[in-house]
Scaffold this active site. Structure first.
Site, PDB file in Angstrom:
ATOM      1  N   THR A  94     -21.863 -44.689  10.045  1.00  9.95           N
ATOM      2  CA  THR A  94     -22.141 -45.854  10.898  1.00  9.95           C
ATOM      3  C   THR A  94     -21.898 -47.166  10.160  1.00  9.95           C
ATOM      4  O   THR A  94     -21.688 -48.190  10.793  1.00  9.95           O
ATOM      5  CB  THR A  94     -23.596 -45.827  11.428  1.00  9.95           C
ATOM      6  OG1 THR A  94     -24.490 -45.783  10.324  1.00  9.95           O
ATOM      7  CG2 THR A  94     -23.813 -44.628  12.339  1.00  9.95           C
ATOM      8  N   HIS A  99     -20.699 -44.843   0.873  1.00 13.44           N
ATOM      9  CA  HIS A  99     -22.059 -44.745   0.350  1.00 13.44           C
ATOM     10  C   HIS A  99     -22.531 -43.304   0.350  1.00 13.44           C
ATOM     11  O   HIS A  99     -22.087 -42.497   1.154  1.00 13.44           O
ATOM     12  CB  HIS A  99     -23.033 -45.625   1.144  1.00 13.44           C
ATOM     13  CG  HIS A  99     -23.145 -45.297   2.590  1.00 13.44           C
ATOM     14  ND1 HIS A  99     -22.172 -45.628   3.521  1.00 13.44           N
ATOM     15  CD2 HIS A  99     -24.127 -44.668   3.287  1.00 13.44           C
ATOM     16  CE1 HIS A  99     -22.548 -45.214   4.722  1.00 13.44           C
ATOM     17  NE2 HIS A  99     -23.731 -44.623   4.607  1.00 13.44           N
TER      18      HIS A  99
END
Length: 113
Positions: A94, A99
């Site tokens: 999202t 990450h």
């Protein structure tokens, strides 16, 4: 990238609860944790996802080493932890800045949820 929330965190425009920082990587506590320990590990350089890592880059390996170090520091290495990377929309990504989520501190069932 000006509209990227993780770039804003890296730049200090948005505050975070930092647990690790070096010249290339920042790690901070997730604001909506899914486990007692939930830390987000990001490169300071904007990279949209893991597919954009160059094969010659060692950034992914460095991020994993940081995850291992943090797991030890947080006391979850012995009991176990999970490292999650979502890639692209169908993979659950999202925020389109590479990450890893480091999760631990409880029994993590599989499949998640």
């Amino acid at each position: 990238m000006s509209d990227c929330i993780f770039c804003s965190i890296v730049n200090g425009d948005i505050p975070s609860n930092k647990v690790y920082e070096d010249d290339e990587i920042l790690a901070f506590r997730d604001i909506a944790p899914e486990a007692p320990v939930h830390i987000v590990i990001v490169p300071k350089l904007h990279v949209a996802n893991i597919l954009e890592l160059d094969e010659s880059s060692d950034l992914g390996q460095k991020m994993l080493k940081v995850a291992s170090r943090i797991a030890k520091d947080e006391g979850i290495a012995e009991s176990g932890f999970r490292i999650v990377n979502n890639c692209n929309a169908d993979g659950g990504q999202t925020v389109f800045h590479l990450h890893f989520h480091l999760l631990g501190g409880r029994n993590l069932k599989w499949p998640p949820g």
